[in-house]
Design a protein around this motif. Structure first.
Motif, short mmCIF file in Angstrom:
data_model
loop_
_atom_site.label_atom_id
_atom_site.label_comp_id
_atom_site.label_asym_id
_atom_site.label_seq_id
_atom_site.Cartn_x
_atom_site.Cartn_y
_atom_site.Cartn_z
N SER A 127 3.14 -1.96 15.42
CA SER A 127 2.03 -1.24 14.76
C SER A 127 2.07 -1.50 13.25
O SER A 127 1.03 -1.71 12.62
CB SER A 127 2.13 0.27 15.00
OG SER A 127 2.07 0.54 16.36
N HIS A 128 3.28 -1.46 12.70
CA HIS A 128 3.44 -1.68 11.26
C HIS A 128 2.91 -3.07 10.87
O HIS A 128 2.09 -3.19 9.96
CB HIS A 128 4.94 -1.56 10.91
CG HIS A 128 5.23 -1.72 9.45
ND1 HIS A 128 5.77 -0.72 8.68
CD2 HIS A 128 5.05 -2.77 8.59
CE1 HIS A 128 5.91 -1.13 7.44
NE2 HIS A 128 5.49 -2.39 7.36
N GLU A 129 3.34 -4.09 11.60
CA GLU A 129 2.93 -5.45 11.22
C GLU A 129 1.46 -5.70 11.52
O GLU A 129 0.76 -6.39 10.77
CB GLU A 129 3.82 -6.48 11.93
CG GLU A 129 5.31 -6.31 11.67
CD GLU A 129 5.70 -6.25 10.19
OE1 GLU A 129 4.94 -6.78 9.35
OE2 GLU A 129 6.75 -5.65 9.87
N ALA A 131 -0.84 -3.50 11.36
CA ALA A 131 -1.57 -2.81 10.29
C ALA A 131 -1.71 -3.73 9.08
O ALA A 131 -2.75 -3.76 8.41
CB ALA A 131 -0.87 -1.51 9.91
N HIS A 132 -0.65 -4.50 8.79
CA HIS A 132 -0.73 -5.46 7.68
C HIS A 132 -1.83 -6.50 7.93
O HIS A 132 -2.58 -6.84 7.02
CB HIS A 132 0.61 -6.16 7.48
CG HIS A 132 1.61 -5.34 6.73
ND1 HIS A 132 1.32 -4.73 5.53
CD2 HIS A 132 2.91 -5.05 6.99
CE1 HIS A 132 2.39 -4.08 5.10
NE2 HIS A 132 3.37 -4.25 5.96
N LEU A 133 -1.91 -6.99 9.17
CA LEU A 133 -2.97 -7.98 9.48
C LEU A 133 -4.35 -7.34 9.31
O LEU A 133 -5.28 -7.96 8.80
CB LEU A 133 -2.82 -8.50 10.92
CG LEU A 133 -1.61 -9.36 11.27
CD1 LEU A 133 -1.79 -9.98 12.65
CD2 LEU A 133 -1.34 -10.45 10.24
N GLY A 149 -0.66 -0.88 0.85
CA GLY A 149 -0.47 -1.70 2.06
C GLY A 149 0.69 -1.21 2.91
O GLY A 149 0.55 -1.02 4.13
N GLU A 150 1.83 -0.97 2.26
CA GLU A 150 2.99 -0.51 3.03
C GLU A 150 2.81 0.93 3.49
O GLU A 150 3.24 1.30 4.58
CB GLU A 150 4.28 -0.64 2.20
CG GLU A 150 4.69 -2.07 1.90
CD GLU A 150 4.99 -2.89 3.15
OE1 GLU A 150 5.19 -2.30 4.23
OE2 GLU A 150 4.99 -4.13 3.06
N GLY A 151 2.19 1.74 2.64
CA GLY A 151 1.96 3.14 3.00
C GLY A 151 1.08 3.25 4.24
O GLY A 151 1.36 4.04 5.15
N ALA A 197 11.48 3.63 -1.06
CA ALA A 197 10.19 3.07 -1.48
C ALA A 197 9.15 3.19 -0.36
O ALA A 197 7.99 3.56 -0.60
CB ALA A 197 10.36 1.61 -1.88
N TYR A 198 9.55 2.89 0.88
CA TYR A 198 8.62 3.00 2.01
C TYR A 198 8.17 4.46 2.19
O TYR A 198 7.01 4.74 2.48
CB TYR A 198 9.29 2.52 3.30
CG TYR A 198 9.26 1.02 3.49
CD1 TYR A 198 8.05 0.35 3.70
CD2 TYR A 198 10.42 0.26 3.46
CE1 TYR A 198 8.01 -1.02 3.88
CE2 TYR A 198 10.39 -1.13 3.64
CZ TYR A 198 9.19 -1.76 3.85
OH TYR A 198 9.14 -3.11 4.01
N THR A 199 9.14 5.37 2.03
CA THR A 199 8.78 6.79 2.20
C THR A 199 7.80 7.22 1.12
O THR A 199 6.81 7.91 1.40
CB THR A 199 10.05 7.66 2.15
OG1 THR A 199 11.00 7.16 3.08
CG2 THR A 199 9.74 9.11 2.49
ZN LIG Z 1 5.38 -3.76 5.79
#
Ligand SMILES: [Zn+2]
Length: 312
Positions: A127-129, A131-133, A149-151, A197-199
């Motif tokens: 899901s994470h990757e 979402a980036h696409l 983007g990461e959020g 950072a991700y959090t």
């Molecule tokens: Zn990512």
């Protein structure tokens, strides 16, 4: 002579072309999982089947947040070795990364659990990757700030658990909270820094959605897709400057996450600090009571007063 030179140039071009083709590309098997194609080594057959199964739900989860059609047929490549992973990633992935979205290639690159210790929550990882696409497609390849983007990717994948909030609280207490701009260097951070950072990124996105609505995320990406600067796109979408948003977000963190420090007492140092605070409170209270008793004995008339500044 002229023909020799043409032949030489032709050989040079052919050599360049052959070098750019992945050496093991033809050795990988393919599994169709519409709209995706999974490419994998025969030794990863079991994993490829699991990825195929997980892709359906993961992609549905992403589309619920980011409604978009991906261009062509995206590839999910299970790297057969570490060498292959870093060669295809072209060095753009930190050692702690288990997967990578190569958005411009319409590809998700995964480490195989056969040669890497990977968290087996494949649904969240995919899901994470994905979402980036989706973000890349919505922004039409224009740059998207890392916090956004990461959020979005972390929010969609549901990777944040409550213990991470205590890490944010601890960072607030020690002044180690990254600015949103500092998140741009996420890929060069250590594992622990990246975790924070991700959090922060997902908390910023959640705060953004709380204030401006869930659809505002897609609207902001649409503005960026028109080639606008981040500041202008943000202001057009929200009516607010990004700096102002960040100030408010920081105040929001203090108001909502500081008390999660109590959940982070998982090491002796934090436990020791808590014991010190409790002991200090007890000492101060006892000293205040002794002082009041002494005053009562020295000046009895004050004891009749209702005003008691130390009664806390
Ligand atoms: Zn990512």
């Amino acid at each position: 002579m002229k023909n020799n030179r043409r032949y030489f140039i032709f050989c040079l071009l052919l050599l360049t072309f052959l070098q750019s083709v992945p050496a093991v590309a033809d050795q990988l098997l393919q599994l169709q999982s519409p709209p995706f194609t999974i490419r994998y080594d025969a030794r990863d057959t079991h994993l490829a089947r699991e990825i195929s199964y997980r892709l359906v739900g993961s992609w549905q989860r992403v589309q619920g947040e980011l409604p978009v059609m991906l261009p062509e047929r995206p590839v999910v490549r299970i790297a057969p070795s570490a060498d292959d992973f870093y060669r295809v990633a072209r060095g753009s992935v930190p050692h702690w990364g288990a997967a990578l979205a190569l958005s411009s290639l319409n590809m998700i690159l995964l480490k195989s659990n056969r040669w890497a210790s990977v968290n087996n929550d494949w649904s969240s990882l995919l899901s994470h990757e994905l979402a980036h696409l989706a973000v890349y497609t919505l922004s039409k390849g224009f740059p998207v700030p890392t916090w956004l983007g990461e959020g979005i990717a972390v929010a969609v994948s549901g990777e944040v658990d409550i213990t991470r909030r205590s890490e944010v609280a601890r960072a607030l207490l020690t002044g180690r909270i990254f600015s949103l701009n500092e998140l741009e260097r996420l890929h060069s951070m250590s594992g622990n820094e990246a975790r924070l950072a991700y959090t922060e990124a997902v908390l910023a996105v959640n705060y953004f959605r709380e204030r401006f609505g869930r659809s505002a995320v897609v609207l902001l990406l649409n503005q960026l897709a028109q080639g606008q600067s981040y500041e202008r796109a943000f202001h057009t979408t929200t009516g607010e400057q990004p700096d102002r948003f960040e100030d408010k977000w920081r105040r929001h963190l203090w108001g909502h996450y500081f008390y999660y420090i109590l959940l982070g007492i998982n090491s002796w140092i934090w436990g020791f600090i808590l014991v010190l605070v409790i002991v200090a409170i007890i000492i101060v209270r006892r000293r205040n009571r002794r002082t009041i008793r002494r005053w009562e004995q020295e000046e009895p008339w004050e004891a009749e007063s209702d005003f008691d500044p130390f009664d806390w």
